[in-house]
Design a protein around this motif. Structure first.
Motif, PDB file in Angstrom:
ATOM      1  N   ILE A  52       0.837  -1.198   0.000  1.00 58.30           N
ATOM      2  CA  ILE A  52       0.000   0.000   0.000  1.00 58.30           C
ATOM      3  C   ILE A  52       0.873   1.250   0.000  1.00 58.30           C
ATOM      4  O   ILE A  52       0.644   2.198  -0.764  1.00 58.30           O
ATOM      5  N   GLU A  53       1.899   1.254   0.864  1.00 54.36           N
ATOM      6  CA  GLU A  53       2.793   2.417   0.941  1.00 54.36           C
ATOM      7  C   GLU A  53       3.527   2.630  -0.370  1.00 54.36           C
ATOM      8  O   GLU A  53       3.640   3.762  -0.859  1.00 54.36           O
ATOM      9  N   LEU A  54       4.027   1.541  -0.955  1.00 49.69           N
ATOM     10  CA  LEU A  54       4.767   1.648  -2.202  1.00 49.69           C
ATOM     11  C   LEU A  54       3.873   2.177  -3.326  1.00 49.69           C
ATOM     12  O   LEU A  54       4.269   3.046  -4.109  1.00 49.69           O
ATOM     13  N   ASP A  55       2.657   1.659  -3.403  1.00 49.12           N
ATOM     14  CA  ASP A  55       1.735   2.119  -4.443  1.00 49.12           C
ATOM     15  C   ASP A  55       1.407   3.602  -4.286  1.00 49.12           C
ATOM     16  O   ASP A  55       1.321   4.344  -5.271  1.00 49.12           O
ATOM     17  N   GLU A  56       1.242   4.029  -3.052  1.00 49.70           N
ATOM     18  CA  GLU A  56       0.948   5.445  -2.814  1.00 49.70           C
ATOM     19  C   GLU A  56       2.093   6.328  -3.275  1.00 49.70           C
ATOM     20  O   GLU A  56       1.881   7.408  -3.855  1.00 49.70           O
ATOM     21  N   ILE A  57       3.334   5.867  -3.039  1.00 46.08           N
ATOM     22  CA  ILE A  57       4.503   6.647  -3.460  1.00 46.08           C
ATOM     23  C   ILE A  57       4.561   6.737  -4.977  1.00 46.08           C
ATOM     24  O   ILE A  57       4.753   7.821  -5.553  1.00 46.08           O
ATOM     25  N   ILE A  58       4.404   5.604  -5.646  1.00 45.41           N
ATOM     26  CA  ILE A  58       4.479   5.602  -7.112  1.00 45.41           C
ATOM     27  C   ILE A  58       3.395   6.499  -7.703  1.00 45.41           C
ATOM     28  O   ILE A  58       3.656   7.313  -8.598  1.00 45.41           O
ATOM     29  N   GLU A  59       2.175   6.372  -7.188  1.00 50.84           N
ATOM     30  CA  GLU A  59       1.061   7.134  -7.746  1.00 50.84           C
ATOM     31  C   GLU A  59       1.169   8.628  -7.475  1.00 50.84           C
ATOM     32  O   GLU A  59       0.666   9.443  -8.252  1.00 50.84           O
ATOM     33  N   SER A  60       1.849   8.991  -6.394  1.00 53.61           N
ATOM     34  CA  SER A  60       1.989  10.417  -6.083  1.00 53.61           C
ATOM     35  C   SER A  60       3.206  11.050  -6.746  1.00 53.61           C
ATOM     36  O   SER A  60       3.228  12.252  -7.005  1.00 53.61           O
ATOM     37  N   LYS A  61       4.212  10.246  -7.035  1.00 52.95           N
ATOM     38  CA  LYS A  61       5.474  10.799  -7.535  1.00 52.95           C
ATOM     39  C   LYS A  61       5.652  10.661  -9.043  1.00 52.95           C
ATOM     40  O   LYS A  61       6.408  11.423  -9.649  1.00 52.95           O
ATOM     41  N   ILE A  62       5.015   9.677  -9.655  1.00 52.59           N
ATOM     42  CA  ILE A  62       5.302   9.366 -11.048  1.00 52.59           C
ATOM     43  C   ILE A  62       4.074   9.576 -11.921  1.00 52.59           C
ATOM     44  O   ILE A  62       2.984   9.092 -11.592  1.00 52.59           O
ATOM     45  N   GLU A  63       4.264  10.291 -13.000  1.00 51.30           N
ATOM     46  CA  GLU A  63       3.216  10.443 -14.008  1.00 51.30           C
ATOM     47  C   GLU A  63       3.367   9.270 -14.971  1.00 51.30           C
ATOM     48  O   GLU A  63       4.172   9.292 -15.906  1.00 51.30           O
ATOM     49  N   THR A  64       2.610   8.187 -14.714  1.00 55.79           N
ATOM     50  CA  THR A  64       2.830   6.939 -15.438  1.00 55.79           C
ATOM     51  C   THR A  64       2.440   7.023 -16.909  1.00 55.79           C
ATOM     52  O   THR A  64       2.756   6.112 -17.680  1.00 55.79           O
ATOM     53  N   TRP A  68       8.924   6.552 -18.181  1.00 59.96           N
ATOM     54  CA  TRP A  68       9.654   6.493 -16.919  1.00 59.96           C
ATOM     55  C   TRP A  68      10.340   5.143 -16.807  1.00 59.96           C
ATOM     56  O   TRP A  68      10.031   4.202 -17.535  1.00 59.96           O
ATOM     57  N   VAL A  69      11.300   5.073 -15.898  1.00 54.45           N
ATOM     58  CA  VAL A  69      12.132   3.873 -15.753  1.00 54.45           C
ATOM     59  C   VAL A  69      12.011   3.329 -14.335  1.00 54.45           C
ATOM     60  O   VAL A  69      12.102   4.088 -13.365  1.00 54.45           O
ATOM     61  N   LEU A  70      11.823   2.030 -14.222  1.00 51.87           N
ATOM     62  CA  LEU A  70      11.802   1.337 -12.931  1.00 51.87           C
ATOM     63  C   LEU A  70      13.142   0.632 -12.750  1.00 51.87           C
ATOM     64  O   LEU A  70      13.583  -0.109 -13.630  1.00 51.87           O
ATOM     65  N   ILE A  71      13.782   0.876 -11.622  1.00 53.91           N
ATOM     66  CA  ILE A  71      15.102   0.285 -11.349  1.00 53.91           C
ATOM     67  C   ILE A  71      15.042  -0.488 -10.044  1.00 53.91           C
ATOM     68  O   ILE A  71      14.524   0.002  -9.051  1.00 53.91           O
ATOM     69  N   GLY A  72      15.575  -1.691 -10.048  1.00 55.19           N
ATOM     70  CA  GLY A  72      15.594  -2.462  -8.804  1.00 55.19           C
ATOM     71  C   GLY A  72      15.900  -3.920  -9.064  1.00 55.19           C
ATOM     72  O   GLY A  72      16.441  -4.290 -10.107  1.00 55.19           O
ATOM     73  N   TYR A 114       1.923  -0.766 -13.336  1.00 57.15           N
ATOM     74  CA  TYR A 114       2.227   0.614 -13.715  1.00 57.15           C
ATOM     75  C   TYR A 114       2.905   0.757 -15.083  1.00 57.15           C
ATOM     76  O   TYR A 114       3.119   1.880 -15.541  1.00 57.15           O
ATOM     77  N   SER A 115       3.259  -0.347 -15.706  1.00 59.75           N
ATOM     78  CA  SER A 115       3.766  -0.356 -17.094  1.00 59.75           C
ATOM     79  C   SER A 115       4.867   0.653 -17.365  1.00 59.75           C
ATOM     80  O   SER A 115       4.727   1.558 -18.199  1.00 59.75           O
ATOM     81  N   PRO A 116       5.996   0.564 -16.678  1.00 54.76           N
ATOM     82  CA  PRO A 116       7.101   1.487 -16.979  1.00 54.76           C
ATOM     83  C   PRO A 116       7.564   1.317 -18.423  1.00 54.76           C
ATOM     84  O   PRO A 116       7.453   0.225 -19.000  1.00 54.76           O
ATOM     85  N   SER A 117       8.063   2.392 -19.005  1.00 54.76           N
ATOM     86  CA  SER A 117       8.579   2.314 -20.373  1.00 54.76           C
ATOM     87  C   SER A 117       9.762   1.346 -20.439  1.00 54.76           C
ATOM     88  O   SER A 117       9.905   0.589 -21.401  1.00 54.76           O
TER      89      SER A 117
END
Length: 464
Positions: A52-64, A68-72, A114-117
Motif C-alpha cells: 500500500i505504501e509503495l503504491d501510494e509513493i508511485i502514484e503520487s510521484k510518477i506520471e505513469t 519512466w524507468v523502474l530500477i531495482g 504501472y507499465s514502466p517504459s
C-alpha cells in the motif's frame, strides 16, 4: 535535491564534511534535507502495508502516462552461490519452500500494474544457475518479465516487454524459448567498463514493446587497477586491536614478525623482500580518521588512465578524505597480512591456503584450515589488476581485502573500498564502521549505474 533546488545550500553539506559544522543542514537547507529523508524508505515488499505504501509513493510521484524507468531487483540471498552453499548444509532446507526464490514477482507486480517504459533488474550471477525442483528459475523469470499480465494472471494494459542485454545484441521476447538464448550474455563484467573491480552481475533491461528503437550497449574500456584507484589516498598503518596502540609498538610488531618470517621461509627471494619491507615500514604511523586532512600526509599518487573517472572521484571543495580510517588487527594477523602482501608482490598473486601458508606463526588456529576450503582465506588486492568483488563481508574482517602495500600492513579502509566501488569522494558514509562497510559492499558501483543511465537516456533521446 540540493543541486536541483538550492545549489547555494551545498555549502552546508561541505561544511559538515570538512568538520566546520556538526550538522549537514541549516534552516536554509532543512526543507531539502527533509525531502531527501522522505525519499529513503524501508518497505517490506509483499506485505499488505508495504505494498500500500509503495503504491501510494508511485502514484503520487510518477506520471505513469509519461516515459519512466523502474530500477531495482529482488533480494539475492536465494540465488547467490554463498547462500546456496549454506542451504546445502541444512538438511531441512527445500528450495521450493524458500519464498525468496519468488520475490521477483513483487517487482513484476509493479511492472504489471504501472507499465514502466523501461525497467532495469539487477541480481547476482548465481541467478542464472539457481534451480527449484530441478528447473532453472531464470527461465521462469525471463518468461514472466516479457508478459507480466499472463505471469500474474491479471487483466492489465496488455503490454509486453523485450528483455535486452547491455553488453550484447541478445534480446528475449514473449514466446521465445529460454533455452534458445545464452544467459551469460546478460552478465555485466564491471572491470570491462572502467570499474576497478571484478564485479559480475546479471542486469536485464526490459523495454515495453510499443517503444521502438534499439538499445545501445555499454562501451568496453581499459581496465582500471587497484593502484590507480587508491594510491592517491594517504598511507596509513593499521590499528592494534589488543594492548597499547601506538606507532612505535606497531612498527616493532610488524618489523619483528616480518624479520622472523624471513628467517624461516625457504624461498630466498621472498625472504629478502620480507626483510627489506621490515625496514621500509611507513614512517608517519597515522591510522587515519573519519575526516582525514588532505594536507600534510604522504601518498603515492598515480593518476587514473581515464580523465572521466578521475573527475568522477575528485571534489576540490573537500579539505579532507572522508571515511579513511584503519581498523584494528591482531598482532598475529599483522604478520599474515605483511607476508601475504610481500608474496603477492613477488608472485603477482595471493598465497593459496595452507600449502603456501605452511610457515610457523602463519597458520591460523582453525580446525579446518587444511581442508582446502580456505584457499583464499588471505587475499591481497593486487595493485596491477582490478580488485575482487567488494562485498559486505568486508565488514567482518580484512582477510579477503588486504592492501597490496606490505609497508602499511593492513586491510582496506572504507574509503578505499568505496573508491573500488567508484563512489565519489564526497559521498560521506555514516554510522559505525561496520555499517559503512555494509553500505559500500551492498551497492551497485555508481559509475556503472551512471553508464547504464546514459545508455537508457540515449535510447529515449533517439526515439523522440
Amino acid at each position: 535535491i540540493l543541486k536541483r533546488e538550492n545549489i547555494e545550500g551545498l555549502k552546508d553539506y561541505y561544511n559538515f564534511c570538512n568538520g566546520i559544522s556538526s550538522s549537514p543542514y541549516t534552516k536554509e537547507t532543512l526543507e531539502q534535507w527533509t525531502k531527501a529523508d522522505a525519499e529513503a524508505r524501508q518497505i517490506t515488499l509483499g506485505s499488505i502495508d508495504g505494498n500500500i505504501e509503495l503504491d501510494e509513493i508511485i502514484e503520487s510521484k510518477i506520471e505513469t502516462s509519461e516515459p519512466w524507468v523502474l530500477i531495482g531487483g529482488p533480494p539475492c540471498q536465494a540465488y547467490s552461490l554463498v547462500g546456496r552453499a549454506r542451504n546445502k548444509g541444512n538438511s531441512e532446507y527445500k528450495a521450493e519452500d524458500d519464498n525468496r526464490h519468488f520475490l521477483y514477482k513483487e517487482y513484476l507486480r509493479i511492472i504489471q500494474q504501472y507499465s514502466p517504459s523501461i525497467f532495469v533488474m539487477e541480481n547476482v550471477k548465481g541467478i542464472l544457475s539457481s534451480k527449484v525442483n530441478d528447473k532453472r528459475v531464470f527461465d521462469d523469470i525471463l518468461i514472466d518479465l516479457t508478459d507480466p499480465d499472463s505471469a500474474l494472471n491479471r487483466v492489465g494494459k496488455g503490454f509486453k516487454y523485450r528483455i535486452c542485454s547491455l553488453v550484447s545484441e541478445q534480446v528475449f521476447r514473449a514466446g521465445d524459448d529460454p533455452k534458445s538464448i545464452d544467459p551469460n550474455k546478460f552478465i555485466i563484467r564491471a572491470e570491462n567498463h572502467s570499474i576497478p573491480q571484478a564485479r559480475h552481475r546479471v542486469i536485464l533491461v526490459g523495454i515495453r514493446e510499443d517503444m521502438s528503437g534499439t538499445l545501445g550497449t555499454l562501451l568496453i574500456n581499459d581496465h582500471v587497477t587497484v593502484e590507480e584507484a587508491i594510491s592517491e589516498l594517504p598511507q596509513l598503518r593499521s590499528k592494534l586491536s589488543k594492548g597499547k596502540d601506538s606507532a612505535e609498538r606497531w612498527k616493532k610488531i610488524v618489523k619483528d614478525q616480518l624479520c622472523s618470517l624471513a628467517k624461516i621461509t625457504t624461498d630466498k627471494s621472498l625472504s629478502n623482500e620480507l626483510t627489506n619491507t621490515a625496514y621500509e615500514i611507513i614512517e608517519n604511523g597515522t591510522t587515519g580518521n573519519l575526516r582525514f586532512p588532505k594536507k600534510g600526509y604522504s601518498s603515492e599518487c598515480r593518476s587514473y588512465n581515464s580523465n572521466l573517472i578521475r573527475e568522477w572521484f575528485s571534489d576540490n571543495r573537500l579539505q579532507v578524505w572522508l571515511n579513511h580510517e584503519t581498523r584494528g588487527h591482531m598482532d598475529s594477523d599483522l604478520g599474515r597480512y605483511g607476508y601475504a602482501a610481500v608474496f603477492a608482490k613477488i608472485n603477482n598473486r595471493s598465497p593459496k591456503g595452507h600449502k603456501e601458508f605452511d610457515i610457523q606463526g602463519l597458520k591460523p588456529e582453525h580446525k579446518n584450515w587444511e581442508s582446502g576450503k580456505f584457499s583464499d582465506r588471505f587475499r591481497v588486492q593486487l595493485k596491477e589488476y582490478p580488485s575482487t568483488t567488494i562485498t559486505s563481508h568486508i565488514s567482518k574482517d580484512g582477510h579477503y581485502f588486504i592492501h597490496y602495500d606490505a609497508r602499511q600492513c593492513r586491510s582496506l579502509t572504507v574509503r578505499e573500498a568505496a573508491r573500488l566501488q567508484t563512489f565519489p569522494d564526497n559521498y560521506f558514509f555514516q554510522g559505525n564502521r561496520t555499517q559503512q562497510f555494509h553500505q559500500v559492499g551492498n551497492a551497485v558501483p555508481p559509475y556503472l549505474a551512471y553508464q547504464i543511465a546514459k545508455v537508457l537516456s540515449d535510447f529515449f533521446n533517439n526515439i523522440k
